[in-house]
Design a protein around this motif. Structure first.
Motif, PDB file in Angstrom:
ATOM      1  N   ASN A 244      74.900  79.063  19.623  1.00 40.20           N
ATOM      2  CA  ASN A 244      75.847  79.670  20.569  1.00 40.20           C
ATOM      3  C   ASN A 244      76.252  78.666  21.644  1.00 40.20           C
ATOM      4  O   ASN A 244      76.761  79.038  22.698  1.00 40.20           O
ATOM      5  CB  ASN A 244      75.281  80.959  21.183  1.00 40.20           C
ATOM      6  CG  ASN A 244      74.020  80.717  21.966  1.00 40.20           C
ATOM      7  OD1 ASN A 244      73.586  79.565  22.114  1.00 40.20           O
ATOM      8  ND2 ASN A 244      73.417  81.760  22.491  1.00 40.20           N
TER       9      ASN A 244
ATOM     10  N   MET B  58      64.893  70.049  22.523  1.00 38.11           N
ATOM     11  CA  MET B  58      63.445  69.802  22.593  1.00 38.11           C
ATOM     12  C   MET B  58      62.681  70.117  21.310  1.00 38.11           C
ATOM     13  O   MET B  58      61.522  69.760  21.182  1.00 38.11           O
ATOM     14  CB  MET B  58      62.845  70.513  23.806  1.00 38.11           C
ATOM     15  CG  MET B  58      62.973  72.012  23.824  1.00 38.11           C
ATOM     16  SD  MET B  58      62.130  72.681  25.281  1.00 38.11           S
ATOM     17  CE  MET B  58      63.491  73.236  26.273  1.00 38.11           C
TER      18      MET B  58
ATOM     19  N   CYS C  39      67.601  83.855  23.081  1.00 35.77           N
ATOM     20  CA  CYS C  39      68.078  85.243  22.998  1.00 35.77           C
ATOM     21  C   CYS C  39      67.393  86.018  21.873  1.00 35.77           C
ATOM     22  O   CYS C  39      67.069  87.189  22.023  1.00 35.77           O
ATOM     23  CB  CYS C  39      69.577  85.273  22.726  1.00 35.77           C
ATOM     24  SG  CYS C  39      70.580  84.884  24.156  1.00 35.77           S
TER      25      CYS C  39
ATOM     26  N   GLY D 133      67.400  78.838  18.727  1.00 36.11           N
ATOM     27  CA  GLY D 133      68.751  78.593  19.228  1.00 36.11           C
ATOM     28  C   GLY D 133      69.079  77.109  19.155  1.00 36.11           C
ATOM     29  O   GLY D 133      68.268  76.285  18.695  1.00 36.11           O
TER      30      GLY D 133
ATOM     31  N   GLY E 272      74.844  76.784  23.879  1.00 39.50           N
ATOM     32  CA  GLY E 272      74.328  76.785  25.241  1.00 39.50           C
ATOM     33  C   GLY E 272      72.995  77.503  25.312  1.00 39.50           C
ATOM     34  O   GLY E 272      72.542  78.093  24.335  1.00 39.50           O
ATOM     35  N   TYR E 273      72.386  77.451  26.491  1.00 39.74           N
ATOM     36  CA  TYR E 273      71.126  78.171  26.741  1.00 39.74           C
ATOM     37  C   TYR E 273      71.463  79.614  27.095  1.00 39.74           C
ATOM     38  O   TYR E 273      71.511  79.975  28.266  1.00 39.74           O
ATOM     39  CB  TYR E 273      70.391  77.524  27.911  1.00 39.74           C
ATOM     40  CG  TYR E 273      69.598  76.272  27.610  1.00 39.74           C
ATOM     41  CD1 TYR E 273      69.703  75.617  26.389  1.00 39.74           C
ATOM     42  CD2 TYR E 273      68.713  75.750  28.555  1.00 39.74           C
ATOM     43  CE1 TYR E 273      68.956  74.476  26.118  1.00 39.74           C
ATOM     44  CE2 TYR E 273      67.971  74.602  28.292  1.00 39.74           C
ATOM     45  CZ  TYR E 273      68.098  73.976  27.076  1.00 39.74           C
ATOM     46  OH  TYR E 273      67.356  72.852  26.822  1.00 39.74           O
TER      47      TYR E 273
ATOM     48  N   GLY F 220      69.585  75.244  21.817  1.00 38.80           N
ATOM     49  CA  GLY F 220      68.853  74.546  22.882  1.00 38.80           C
ATOM     50  C   GLY F 220      67.606  73.900  22.294  1.00 38.80           C
ATOM     51  O   GLY F 220      67.284  72.743  22.569  1.00 38.80           O
ATOM     52  N   THR F 221      66.917  74.658  21.463  1.00 40.85           N
ATOM     53  CA  THR F 221      65.735  74.150  20.781  1.00 40.85           C
ATOM     54  C   THR F 221      66.119  73.154  19.692  1.00 40.85           C
ATOM     55  O   THR F 221      65.621  72.033  19.652  1.00 40.85           O
ATOM     56  CB  THR F 221      64.961  75.329  20.155  1.00 40.85           C
ATOM     57  OG1 THR F 221      64.323  76.054  21.190  1.00 40.85           O
ATOM     58  CG2 THR F 221      63.921  74.839  19.176  1.00 40.85           C
TER      59      THR F 221
HETATM   60  C1  LIG Z   1      59.530  74.719  27.378  1.00 38.91           C
HETATM   61  C2  LIG Z   1      60.435  75.792  27.865  1.00 38.91           C
HETATM   62  N1  LIG Z   1      61.408  75.495  28.754  1.00 38.91           N
HETATM   63  C3  LIG Z   1      62.240  76.468  29.193  1.00 38.91           C
HETATM   64  C4  LIG Z   1      62.107  77.754  28.741  1.00 38.91           C
HETATM   65  C5  LIG Z   1      63.020  78.833  29.261  1.00 38.91           C
HETATM   66  N2  LIG Z   1      63.969  79.247  28.240  1.00 38.91           N
HETATM   67  C6  LIG Z   1      63.795  80.395  27.544  1.00 38.91           C
HETATM   68  S1  LIG Z   1      65.025  80.700  26.463  1.00 38.91           S
HETATM   69  C7  LIG Z   1      65.859  79.311  26.966  1.00 38.91           C
HETATM   70  C8  LIG Z   1      67.203  78.974  26.398  1.00 38.91           C
HETATM   71  C9  LIG Z   1      67.131  78.567  24.986  1.00 38.91           C
HETATM   72  O1  LIG Z   1      68.408  78.196  24.522  1.00 38.91           O
HETATM   73  P1  LIG Z   1      68.725  78.252  22.990  1.00 38.91           P
HETATM   74  O2  LIG Z   1      67.628  77.609  22.218  1.00 38.91           O
HETATM   75  O3  LIG Z   1      70.089  77.722  22.769  1.00 38.91           O
HETATM   76  O4  LIG Z   1      68.688  79.796  22.639  1.00 38.91           O
HETATM   77  P2  LIG Z   1      69.644  80.944  23.238  1.00 38.91           P
HETATM   78  O5  LIG Z   1      69.017  81.357  24.528  1.00 38.91           O
HETATM   79  O6  LIG Z   1      70.990  80.381  23.407  1.00 38.91           O
HETATM   80  O7  LIG Z   1      69.566  82.036  22.256  1.00 38.91           O
HETATM   81  C10 LIG Z   1      65.146  78.619  27.936  1.00 38.91           C
HETATM   82  C11 LIG Z   1      65.584  77.390  28.586  1.00 38.91           C
HETATM   83  C12 LIG Z   1      61.074  78.025  27.813  1.00 38.91           C
HETATM   84  N3  LIG Z   1      60.869  79.246  27.325  1.00 38.91           N
HETATM   85  N4  LIG Z   1      60.250  77.036  27.398  1.00 38.91           N
END
Ligand SMILES: Cc1ncc(C[n+]2csc(CCOP(=O)(O)OP(=O)(O)O)c2C)c(N)n1
Ligand code: SF4
Ligand code: SF4
Ligand code: SF4
Ligand SMILES: [Mg+2]
Lengths: 307, 306
Positions: free
Chosen positions: A139, A117, A53, A110, A141-142, A112-113
């Protein structure tokens, strides 16, 4: 460690470094936290931002930052930060940048990162002793892609990919413990909804040498299903009920910076759960006593283990 | 071909609403396009959705500039120029507004010649969260207005699209849509089709040719600081926080809690809201310990943002 000059909320900066006009949702808890980070860190920063986000803060030709910003792939923000740090060090060594013009390198990702990964590149960066700040806005979640679950999603929460009758089945990873196990300069859990605690921790850590890492609890009205006006209430209840411990790791020790009332006196976790749509299935059509008890027991056990 | 344009704010469920309407047309044997349109902005920002339906192959693409029916789920958008609600509206366009004000008032304010109908937000069927189900009500009304969609097709479309959200939401939405469908019966078929375009009526878009530049020029560098200042997120608001300085004790909590940092303190420590950027989340109102902040519907005065 000297005592903080920040005694009350009135001591926090009242003019803000981060510009307004960003595309984040009204009431975004992550933005509230980042606002305070920027206020305390100042303008001399380079934000290294992985997809999420908050990447949308900077959408060409608009940016709310007064310092620099670059974008990296989700898994590699700390690696990007290493490159930026090395470049700054080289420029200073060659005399092309005065030491007082140095910039703080700040990774912004975020959960998710951070919990998933990006963990490997963070581990390596801390291991190398990289001098940087890591802000994970959590937050749970993704968010950017429609709020699918991440390794930070709490047990029983409903997300776009955990829609079963009891929500998400796994348990939130303990990123604080994982990061602290690397013995970096500083690790803290914070919340934008606790501005004083947050500001004090940034102030304390910002000039330490080495890796300084923050996990910022970030209520998300859009993904957690509550009205934007309730962001602060949700964050405060997370702390009061004991769901989100505020703590820090420094000099090899973990200390809690705000301890909820003892069991029996503190509000039940359900006070926090029931104001969010993502937990609505635990209350209606029937109350899921089993799951509610399990969540409460988990929180109680945590605080019992803290002496 | 029917051309229907939806205007809403992010978070009001209009993407789903347009998909339901498209599905209902499809079930009645129409060829259909339905497409929401939004940018990086989130909940609260003005967004659009388009539905085209025709018994022939649809060759038209892109945004709908000449709508037969315009649906507005948030009446504060009507006075907001960038929302573009009135784009291409003529005397044959039907305007359906979710509003509690009289349609005559809107006709006068906006100087409209065509048919203007309303759905009362107060009377609309409410969901389990207590909010009126305006998206579903508008779809129900639209299905009746085009005169080409039966109740059974509408019902099937709602089931089809909302099933993943659970039984409660399906049932609530069905109730809201069917109530609106019945309420607007007197206007059945008032929205009429317009000829499909022929190739010779085609207007080429205003393409801008970009010369090839080297990376140093064409890479998206931003050299200025805090340029988002130019983005007026104040247009997202449907409610405006107003501070009563008589009641304020200058505790500065609103300044600390406003996530967007749009509350500043004057020399005496009194808070001031930057309405050009305030998104209307109402965190300040919820957190003010002295209840010195009130919310009033936007626009405060007609057409005014700041
Ligand atoms: C390697 C990779 N996989 C998938 C995506 C698609 N993607 C963009 S933002 C996102 C969600 C990230 O989640 P988070 O880190 O929690 O951040 P938030 O969106 O909650 O702010 C994803 C899966 C990407 N940009 N790169
Ligand atoms: S989805 Fe959540 S985290 Fe993302 S911008 Fe909206 S409120 Fe903030
Ligand atoms: S929170 Fe209320 S009392 Fe405190 S400064 Fe703001 S308006 Fe005044
Ligand atoms: S409603 Fe209040 S808290 Fe929300 S953006 Fe506007 S001034 Fe800030
Ligand atoms: Mg996230």
């Amino acid at each position: 460690m000297k005592e903080s000059s920040l005694k009350s909320i009135k001591d926090l900066p009242s003019t803000h470094v981060l510009g307004p006009g960003t595309p984040t949702c009204a009431g975004c808890g992550a933005l509230g936290a980042i606002k305070i980070f920027c206020d305390i860190l100042g303008e001399k920063t380079v934000f290294v931002n992985a997809a999420g986000c908050m990447t949308l803060l900077t959408v060409y030709p608009f940016t709310p930052f007064k310092g620099s910003w670059i974008y990296t792939a989700m898994a590699s923000a700390p690696a990007g930060a290493q490159g930026v740090r090395d470049a700054l060090d080289l420029l200073i060594r060659k005399g092309r940048l005065k030491p007082e013009e140095d910039l703080k390198v700040v990774v912004l990702t975020g959960d998710g990162t951070a919990y998933g990964m990006g963990l490997s590149s963070t581990s390596s960066a801390i291991y190398r002793g990289l001098d940087f700040i890591y802000i994970c806005y959590d937050n749970e979640g993704y968010g950017n892609t429609g709020h699918q679950f991440s390794a930070a999603t709490p047990h029983a929460a409903r997300t776009a990919t955990s829609k079963g009758p009891e929500g998400y089945q796994r348990y939130k990873k303990d990123l604080f413990a994982i990061w602290a196990a690397h013995r970096p300069a500083y690790v803290a859990t914070v919340a934008g909804t606790e501005p004083l605690d947050l500001a004090r921790k940034i102030e304390k850590a910002k000039d330490l040498k080495g890796s300084k890492l923050f996990i910022a609890f970030s209520p998300c009205p859009t993904g957690w299903y509550f009205e934007p006006a309730k962001t602060i209430e949700v964050g405060k209840l997370a702390v009061k009920t004991g769901v989100w411990p505020l703590k820090e790791y420094i000099d090899g020790k973990v200390a809690h910076t705000k301890v909820p009332l003892p069991k029996g006196k503190r509000p039940l976790v359900e006070e926090y759960l029931k104001i969010q749509g993502r937990f609505a299935h635990l209350f209606s059509p029937t109350r899921n006593e089993n799951v509610l008890e399990k969540i409460q027991a988990g929180v109680d056990a945590y605080w019992e283990s803290i002496v | 071909m029917y051309r229907i344009r939806f205007h809403a704010r992010g978070g009001q469920g209009i993407k789903t609403a347009s998909r339901i309407l498209g599905t209902a047309f499809f079930l009645e044997g129409y060829e259909v396009q339905d497409s929401p349109r939004y940018g990086a902005e989130r909940r609260g920002a003005p967004i659009f959705a388009y539905v085209r339906a025709s018994k022939k192959i649809i060759n038209e693409r892109g945004i709908i500039n000449k709508p037969d029916l315009v649906i507005v789920t948030d009446d504060s958008l009507l006075l907001l120029p960038i929302a573009g609600v009135l784009l291409g509206v003529t005397e044959r366009t039907v305007l359906l507004i979710a509003t509690d004000e009289a349609t005559e008032l809107w006709k006068k304010r906006l100087n409209l010649q065509g048919l203007v109908l309303s759905i009362s937000t107060q009377a609309a069927v409410k969901g389990h969260a207590g909010l009126p189900l305006l998206g579903a009500a508008c779809v129900g009304a639209a299905a009746q207005l085009v005169g080409a969609i039966s109740k059974s097709a509408l019902e099937e479309a709602i089931h089809d699209q909302l099933q993943p959200l659970g039984k409660v939401i399906v049932e609530e939405s069905l109730a809201a849509a069917m109530t609106a469908y019945d309420q607007i019966e007197a206007y059945a078929g008032c929205t009429t089709e317009r000829e499909d375009p022929s190739a010779d009526s085609y207007e080429s878009p205003n393409w801008i040719d970009l010369p090839f530049e080297d990376a140093g020029t064409s890479a998206p560098y931003i050299h200025a600081a805090a340029t988002t200042l130019n983005v007026k997120t104040g247009v997202w608001r449907s409610l405006r926080p107003v501070i009563d300085l008589q009641q304020c004790n200058r505790c500065a909590l609103c300044n600390s809690y406003c996530p967007d940092g749009v509350i500043s303190l004057d020399a005496k420590g009194y808070p001031q809201i930057d309405y050009q950027h305030c998104k209307g989340c109402l965190i300040c109102l919820a957190q003010c310990p002295l209840h010195a902040i009130d919310a009033i519907p936007e626009p405060g005065q007609e057409g005014e943002i700041s």
